[in-house]
Scaffold this motif. Structure first.
Motif, PDB file in Angstrom:
ATOM      1  N   HIS A 122       0.794  -1.235   0.000  1.00 14.10           N
ATOM      2  CA  HIS A 122       0.000   0.000   0.000  1.00 14.10           C
ATOM      3  C   HIS A 122       0.824   1.281   0.000  1.00 14.10           C
ATOM      4  N   GLU A 123       2.100   1.204   0.268  1.00 16.49           N
ATOM      5  CA  GLU A 123       2.892   2.426   0.399  1.00 16.49           C
ATOM      6  C   GLU A 123       3.172   3.048  -0.971  1.00 16.49           C
ATOM      7  N   ILE A 124       3.137   4.369  -1.016  1.00 15.65           N
ATOM      8  CA  ILE A 124       3.397   5.133  -2.237  1.00 15.65           C
ATOM      9  C   ILE A 124       4.707   5.887  -2.069  1.00 15.65           C
ATOM     10  N   VAL A 125       5.625   5.704  -3.001  1.00 11.59           N
ATOM     11  CA  VAL A 125       6.853   6.495  -3.027  1.00 11.59           C
ATOM     12  C   VAL A 125       6.625   7.694  -3.935  1.00 11.59           C
ATOM     13  N   SER A 126       6.808   8.885  -3.403  1.00  5.16           N
ATOM     14  CA  SER A 126       6.741  10.104  -4.210  1.00  5.16           C
ATOM     15  C   SER A 126       8.067  10.841  -4.036  1.00  5.16           C
ATOM     16  N   PHE A 127       8.120  12.106  -4.403  1.00  2.00           N
ATOM     17  CA  PHE A 127       9.415  12.778  -4.480  1.00  2.00           C
ATOM     18  C   PHE A 127       9.451  14.068  -3.664  1.00  2.00           C
ATOM     19  N   GLU A 128      10.629  14.349  -3.148  1.00  2.00           N
ATOM     20  CA  GLU A 128      10.861  15.614  -2.471  1.00  2.00           C
ATOM     21  C   GLU A 128      10.524  16.767  -3.421  1.00  2.00           C
ATOM     22  N   GLN A 129       9.932  17.812  -2.890  1.00  2.00           N
ATOM     23  CA  GLN A 129       9.535  19.016  -3.627  1.00  2.00           C
ATOM     24  C   GLN A 129       8.320  18.813  -4.539  1.00  2.00           C
ATOM     25  N   SER A 130       7.748  17.608  -4.539  1.00  2.00           N
ATOM     26  CA  SER A 130       6.608  17.354  -5.424  1.00  2.00           C
ATOM     27  C   SER A 130       5.342  18.010  -4.882  1.00  2.00           C
ATOM     28  N   PHE A 131       4.351  18.122  -5.763  1.00  2.00           N
ATOM     29  CA  PHE A 131       3.050  18.708  -5.392  1.00  2.00           C
ATOM     30  C   PHE A 131       1.955  17.892  -6.052  1.00  2.00           C
ATOM     31  N   HIS A 132       1.064  17.320  -5.235  1.00  2.00           N
ATOM     32  CA  HIS A 132       0.008  16.465  -5.768  1.00  2.00           C
ATOM     33  C   HIS A 132      -1.392  16.906  -5.359  1.00  2.00           C
ATOM     34  N   GLY A 133      -1.517  18.024  -4.640  1.00  2.00           N
ATOM     35  CA  GLY A 133      -2.839  18.507  -4.280  1.00  2.00           C
ATOM     36  C   GLY A 133      -2.930  18.903  -2.827  1.00  2.00           C
ATOM     37  N   ARG A 134      -4.114  19.407  -2.426  1.00  2.00           N
ATOM     38  CA  ARG A 134      -4.275  19.995  -1.096  1.00  2.00           C
ATOM     39  C   ARG A 134      -5.215  19.228  -0.173  1.00  2.00           C
ATOM     40  N   THR A 135      -5.680  18.051  -0.568  1.00  2.00           N
ATOM     41  CA  THR A 135      -6.361  17.209   0.419  1.00  2.00           C
ATOM     42  C   THR A 135      -5.322  16.711   1.413  1.00  2.00           C
TER      43      THR A 135
END
Length: 393
Positions: A122-135
């Motif tokens: 279930h874990e999601i790897v994303s990135f430093e400085q990224s932006f995916h929304g405000r929820t």
């Protein structure tokens, strides 16, 4: 102190300007002053302000059907889904209203797949400085500094790697990882472009580890980067992709796209009152039909080259650091933290103002309409030069 906006909940600092009309690349305020708009709603107005193709689609659909509820099919929903599948590498579509909503849908779908196919991964790897929304969940997924401290406790299940550093992704992946979520261009971070070699390595690594690759193309999709979708320029196929912003051309519309093998929501797992409503879907179909034509995309590429060359010339003239970006999503890098001063100076120009965005204190971001003319681009570059002179002199 201005009382403008005193009835609104405070969410940002706005200049004391009220816009009343927009046509193409231009906005007009209540005082009659015109502004050349190189923000376009943060890359939202792909065809500029009030384009006839959108107003006609809105009028025609509003006279027929607004929202029969997501419990039933409607023709624009079906037609837009079919069109998105036809112009992409994906097989299935879910329509939503915002980029954050589409990104949450992607995480939910990945976790649903992980519960079925990866023993509960279930874990999601994303990135430093990224932006995916405000929820809350998407703030947790984002790598924007300080966001984890605003609304604690934050949802868990998200870890961070560094863009263009494949070793950091390898360290972040665990047996519980189900997907890696990437912006191919980190817009809010200052238009930081993912390296093609890194993206190819990332696609190979995710396949090797059996985890999904989610492309957040909320800002880069639907022609913004000179191709229908940015992933095409990297010669990879993600497993899931999210769209918003330019997809609606100014109206609230988003989409989650996936490969057939990931179509694993059970009825009731996902939905939304306005998801797939025919009014917004009709607009999205009109936008995609206009933007995803080869001749239109060729013009985007030409204007992108014009903008890039113009920004490079400005950087040389003023001793700036340089420019970067992909297509018509670009940033001018300043040597000192005066970007907000440049934005203010540009809007204050007379008789015509210029609208710019400063995502970082040393960065100016430009996101013009995809159909901006060559003459308007030259005028925008000239106004930018004037604003820079006023600030840097």
């Amino acid at each position: 102190m201005s009382k403008l906006g005193q009835d609104l909940i405070t969410i940002t600092q706005r200049p004391d300007t009220v816009f009343v009309e927009g046509q193409g690349a231009w906005l007009t305020d209540e005082g009659g002053k015109r502004h050349l708009d190189l923000i376009q709603g943060w890359a939202v107005n792909s065809l500029g302000h009030s384009p006839s193709v959108i107003t006609q689609a809105l009028l025609a659909q509003s006279l027929r059907l607004l929202n029969p509820s997501p419990a039933y099919y409607n023709r624009p929903l079906l037609d837009l889904a079919q069109r998105l599948v036809a112009v992409s590498c994906f097989d299935r579509v879910f329509l939503a209203s915002s980029g954050a909503e589409a990104n949450e849908g992607a995480v939910k779908l990945a976790r649903r797949w992980g519960s079925r196919m990866r023993g509960g991964a279930h874990e999601i790897v994303s990135f430093e400085q990224s932006f995916h929304g405000r929820t809350l969940a998407m703030m947790s997924a984002s790598g924007k500094p300080g966001w984890g401290d605003i609304y604690p406790p934050m949802p868990g299940g998200f870890s961070k790697a560094r863009l263009n550093d494949i070793a950091s992704v390898e360290r972040a992946l665990t047996p519980a990882s189900v997907a890696v979520m990437i912006e191919l261009v980190q817009g809010e971070a200052g238009v930081v472009v993912a390296d093609p070699g890194f993206v190819r390595e990332l696609r190979a690594l995710t396949r090797e580890r059996g985890v999904l690759l989610i492309a957040d193309e909320v800002q880069t999709g639907v022609g913004r980067c000179g191709t229908a979708f940015a992933y095409e320029q990297y010669n990879v196929e993600p497993d899931l992709m999210t769209l918003a912003k330019g997809l609606g051309g100014g109206v609230p519309l988003a989409a989650l796209l996936c490969k057939e093998e990931l179509n694993c929501f059970e009825p009731g797992d996902q939905g939304g009152t306005f998801c797939g409503n025919p009014l917004m879907a009709a607009v999205g179909l009109a936008v995609v039909n206009e933007v995803c034509r080869p001749d239109f995309l060729a013009e985007v590429q030409a204007r992108a080259e014009q903008l890039s060359q113009g920004l490079q010339a400005i950087a040389r003239e003023h001793g700036l650091v340089g420019e970067r970006g992909l297509g018509l999503l670009r940033a001018l890098v300043l040597p000192v933290d005066v970007a907000h001063d440049v934005v203010a100076a540009a809007q204050a120009l007379e008789p015509v103002g210029l609208l710019l965005n400063a995502p970082r204190p040393h960065l100016i971001r430009l996101m013009p309409a995809l159909n901006i003319s060559a003459a308007e681009m030259d005028e925008g570059l000239a106004l930018l030069r004037q604003a820079l002179r006023n600030v840097l002199r």
